[in-house]
Design a protein around this motif. Sequence first.
Motif, PDB file in Angstrom:
ATOM      1  N   ILE A  44      -1.232 -29.017 -16.874  1.00  0.00           N
ATOM      2  CA  ILE A  44      -1.787 -27.851 -17.563  1.00  0.00           C
ATOM      3  C   ILE A  44      -1.044 -27.613 -18.871  1.00  0.00           C
ATOM      4  CG2 ILE A  44      -2.135 -25.348 -17.461  1.00  0.00           C
ATOM      5  CD1 ILE A  44      -2.509 -25.637 -14.444  1.00  0.00           C
ATOM      6  N   ASP A  45      -1.819 -27.526 -19.951  1.00  0.00           N
ATOM      7  CA  ASP A  45      -1.249 -27.253 -21.264  1.00  0.00           C
ATOM      8  C   ASP A  45      -1.170 -25.749 -21.511  1.00  0.00           C
ATOM      9  OD1 ASP A  45      -0.258 -27.852 -23.871  1.00  0.00           O
ATOM     10  OD2 ASP A  45      -2.261 -27.491 -24.690  1.00  0.00           O
ATOM     11  N   GLY A  67      -7.439 -35.281 -10.180  1.00  0.00           N
ATOM     12  CA  GLY A  67      -7.779 -34.853 -11.530  1.00  0.00           C
ATOM     13  C   GLY A  67      -8.039 -33.365 -11.634  1.00  0.00           C
ATOM     14  N   LYS A  68      -9.108 -33.049 -12.342  1.00  0.00           N
ATOM     15  CA  LYS A  68      -9.450 -31.657 -12.627  1.00  0.00           C
ATOM     16  C   LYS A  68      -9.679 -30.853 -11.346  1.00  0.00           C
ATOM     17  CE  LYS A  68     -13.069 -31.319 -15.258  1.00  0.00           C
ATOM     18  NZ  LYS A  68     -14.121 -31.064 -16.257  1.00  0.00           N
ATOM     19  N   GLU A  69     -10.321 -31.452 -10.359  1.00  0.00           N
ATOM     20  CA  GLU A  69     -10.589 -30.739  -9.101  1.00  0.00           C
ATOM     21  C   GLU A  69      -9.292 -30.433  -8.357  1.00  0.00           C
ATOM     22  OE1 GLU A  69     -12.830 -28.550  -6.623  1.00  0.00           O
ATOM     23  OE2 GLU A  69     -13.519 -29.493  -8.461  1.00  0.00           O
ATOM     24  N   ILE A  89     -10.612 -12.253 -11.907  1.00  0.00           N
ATOM     25  CA  ILE A  89      -9.843 -12.788 -13.029  1.00  0.00           C
ATOM     26  C   ILE A  89     -10.550 -14.052 -13.513  1.00  0.00           C
ATOM     27  CG2 ILE A  89      -7.626 -13.721 -13.770  1.00  0.00           C
ATOM     28  CD1 ILE A  89      -6.353 -12.104 -11.488  1.00  0.00           C
ATOM     29  N   TYR A  90     -10.785 -14.124 -14.813  1.00  0.00           N
ATOM     30  CA  TYR A  90     -11.453 -15.258 -15.428  1.00  0.00           C
ATOM     31  C   TYR A  90     -10.565 -15.812 -16.539  1.00  0.00           C
ATOM     32  CZ  TYR A  90     -15.539 -12.770 -13.545  1.00  0.00           C
ATOM     33  OH  TYR A  90     -16.425 -12.110 -12.736  1.00  0.00           O
ATOM     34  N   PHE A  91     -10.505 -17.135 -16.660  1.00  0.00           N
ATOM     35  CA  PHE A  91      -9.806 -17.760 -17.768  1.00  0.00           C
ATOM     36  C   PHE A  91     -10.232 -19.213 -17.890  1.00  0.00           C
ATOM     37  CE2 PHE A  91      -7.046 -17.683 -14.052  1.00  0.00           C
ATOM     38  CZ  PHE A  91      -6.673 -19.002 -13.891  1.00  0.00           C
ATOM     39  N   THR A  92      -9.938 -19.803 -19.041  1.00  0.00           N
ATOM     40  CA  THR A  92     -10.224 -21.203 -19.301  1.00  0.00           C
ATOM     41  C   THR A  92      -8.910 -21.963 -19.244  1.00  0.00           C
ATOM     42  OG1 THR A  92     -12.079 -20.600 -20.722  1.00  0.00           O
ATOM     43  CG2 THR A  92     -11.217 -22.839 -20.956  1.00  0.00           C
ATOM     44  N   VAL A  93      -8.917 -23.084 -18.536  1.00  0.00           N
ATOM     45  CA  VAL A  93      -7.732 -23.926 -18.398  1.00  0.00           C
ATOM     46  C   VAL A  93      -7.889 -25.126 -19.321  1.00  0.00           C
ATOM     47  CG1 VAL A  93      -6.342 -25.309 -16.816  1.00  0.00           C
ATOM     48  CG2 VAL A  93      -7.441 -23.218 -16.002  1.00  0.00           C
ATOM     49  N   ILE A  94      -6.874 -25.387 -20.137  1.00  0.00           N
ATOM     50  CA  ILE A  94      -6.863 -26.549 -21.008  1.00  0.00           C
ATOM     51  C   ILE A  94      -5.785 -27.492 -20.479  1.00  0.00           C
ATOM     52  CG2 ILE A  94      -6.431 -27.454 -23.320  1.00  0.00           C
ATOM     53  CD1 ILE A  94      -7.630 -23.929 -22.888  1.00  0.00           C
ATOM     54  N   LEU A  95      -6.215 -28.693 -20.106  1.00  0.00           N
ATOM     55  CA  LEU A  95      -5.288 -29.688 -19.586  1.00  0.00           C
ATOM     56  C   LEU A  95      -4.674 -30.489 -20.731  1.00  0.00           C
ATOM     57  CD1 LEU A  95      -7.411 -30.997 -16.568  1.00  0.00           C
ATOM     58  CD2 LEU A  95      -5.659 -29.216 -16.567  1.00  0.00           C
ATOM     59  N   ASN A 105      -4.631 -33.573 -21.130  1.00  0.00           N
ATOM     60  CA  ASN A 105      -5.484 -34.694 -21.526  1.00  0.00           C
ATOM     61  C   ASN A 105      -6.704 -34.237 -22.331  1.00  0.00           C
ATOM     62  OD1 ASN A 105      -7.283 -33.641 -19.667  1.00  0.00           O
ATOM     63  ND2 ASN A 105      -7.124 -35.336 -18.231  1.00  0.00           N
ATOM     64  N   GLY A 106      -6.801 -32.934 -22.619  1.00  0.00           N
ATOM     65  CA  GLY A 106      -7.888 -32.400 -23.437  1.00  0.00           C
ATOM     66  C   GLY A 106      -9.055 -31.833 -22.652  1.00  0.00           C
ATOM     67  N   GLU A 107      -9.126 -32.105 -21.353  1.00  0.00           N
ATOM     68  CA  GLU A 107     -10.211 -31.554 -20.540  1.00  0.00           C
ATOM     69  C   GLU A 107     -10.032 -30.049 -20.387  1.00  0.00           C
ATOM     70  OE1 GLU A 107     -11.883 -33.972 -17.102  1.00  0.00           O
ATOM     71  OE2 GLU A 107      -9.789 -34.644 -17.195  1.00  0.00           O
ATOM     72  N   THR A 108     -11.150 -29.340 -20.226  1.00  0.00           N
ATOM     73  CA  THR A 108     -11.108 -27.898 -20.001  1.00  0.00           C
ATOM     74  C   THR A 108     -12.048 -27.546 -18.853  1.00  0.00           C
ATOM     75  OG1 THR A 108     -12.902 -27.378 -21.523  1.00  0.00           O
ATOM     76  CG2 THR A 108     -10.671 -27.434 -22.447  1.00  0.00           C
ATOM     77  N   PHE A 109     -11.770 -26.411 -18.220  1.00  0.00           N
ATOM     78  CA  PHE A 109     -12.675 -25.873 -17.216  1.00  0.00           C
ATOM     79  C   PHE A 109     -12.430 -24.385 -17.075  1.00  0.00           C
ATOM     80  CE2 PHE A 109      -8.988 -27.442 -14.868  1.00  0.00           C
ATOM     81  CZ  PHE A 109      -8.671 -26.377 -14.038  1.00  0.00           C
ATOM     82  N   ASN A 110     -13.451 -23.686 -16.609  1.00  0.00           N
ATOM     83  CA  ASN A 110     -13.349 -22.239 -16.384  1.00  0.00           C
ATOM     84  C   ASN A 110     -12.923 -21.992 -14.960  1.00  0.00           C
ATOM     85  OD1 ASN A 110     -14.227 -21.602 -19.008  1.00  0.00           O
ATOM     86  ND2 ASN A 110     -16.332 -21.848 -18.401  1.00  0.00           N
ATOM     87  N   GLN A 111     -12.055 -21.011 -14.778  1.00  0.00           N
ATOM     88  CA  GLN A 111     -11.552 -20.664 -13.444  1.00  0.00           C
ATOM     89  C   GLN A 111     -11.842 -19.180 -13.199  1.00  0.00           C
ATOM     90  OE1 GLN A 111      -9.762 -23.001 -11.513  1.00  0.00           O
ATOM     91  NE2 GLN A 111      -9.661 -21.592  -9.811  1.00  0.00           N
ATOM     92  N   GLU A 112     -12.284 -18.884 -11.991  1.00  0.00           N
ATOM     93  CA  GLU A 112     -12.529 -17.511 -11.575  1.00  0.00           C
ATOM     94  C   GLU A 112     -11.856 -17.309 -10.227  1.00  0.00           C
ATOM     95  OE1 GLU A 112     -16.154 -14.916  -9.697  1.00  0.00           O
ATOM     96  OE2 GLU A 112     -16.665 -16.367 -11.243  1.00  0.00           O
ATOM     97  N   VAL A 113     -11.108 -16.216 -10.112  1.00  0.00           N
ATOM     98  CA  VAL A 113     -10.445 -15.897  -8.837  1.00  0.00           C
ATOM     99  C   VAL A 113     -10.731 -14.437  -8.525  1.00  0.00           C
ATOM    100  CG1 VAL A 113      -8.255 -15.840  -7.595  1.00  0.00           C
ATOM    101  CG2 VAL A 113      -8.610 -17.540  -9.365  1.00  0.00           C
ATOM    102  N   LYS A 114     -11.118 -14.172  -7.267  1.00  0.00           N
ATOM    103  CA  LYS A 114     -11.396 -12.792  -6.828  1.00  0.00           C
ATOM    104  C   LYS A 114     -10.349 -12.363  -5.834  1.00  0.00           C
ATOM    105  CE  LYS A 114     -16.375 -13.403  -7.191  1.00  0.00           C
ATOM    106  NZ  LYS A 114     -17.636 -13.399  -6.456  1.00  0.00           N
TER     107      LYS A 114
END
Length: 149
Positions: free
Chosen positions: A114-115, A47-49, A131-137, A139-148
């Motif tokens: 990923i939508d 899933g999301k993970e 880099i920061y952004f929000t991922v919208i799947l 199925n409607g779920e969302t989560f914040n992602q951060e990558v350095k």
Amino acid sequence: MFPTLNLDNIVKELQVEEKKNQGKTFLYDFKKGDFAIRGGRLVEVEGKEAVRVWIEKILRTEKFKFEVYKEDEGIDEYGISIKDLIQGKKVPQFFLQSELRREIEQALKKHSEIDRIEDFRTEQELATLKIYFTVILKNGETFNQEVKF
């Protein structure tokens, strides 16, 4: 007289088949640089993970660098070309952010779950780019992602 089709079942079967084609995803600790192990076994995630791990891996893989990811004529290559943008070059911040967003969106849309991404922003502190952004799947779920980097 005409055959009837249950389109809902067909769509569900296609979605299950699509998930099978993506294979298994195992939890990876990017800080340690190794897979997470519990009870002597790799930790499988779904899933999301699983999407989070996939995103981190694709963003940390330099496009065109590894032969294993090479496709015919460079089409649909795995990874992004971030090092060309950030290493040893002084480019305007708005250009850097625009190019990074384009590269990242293009790479992430290859994942079937990923939508889109939203709220994209970058921060640069000396030699570190965050880099920061929000991922919208889909199925409607969302989560914040951060990558350095």
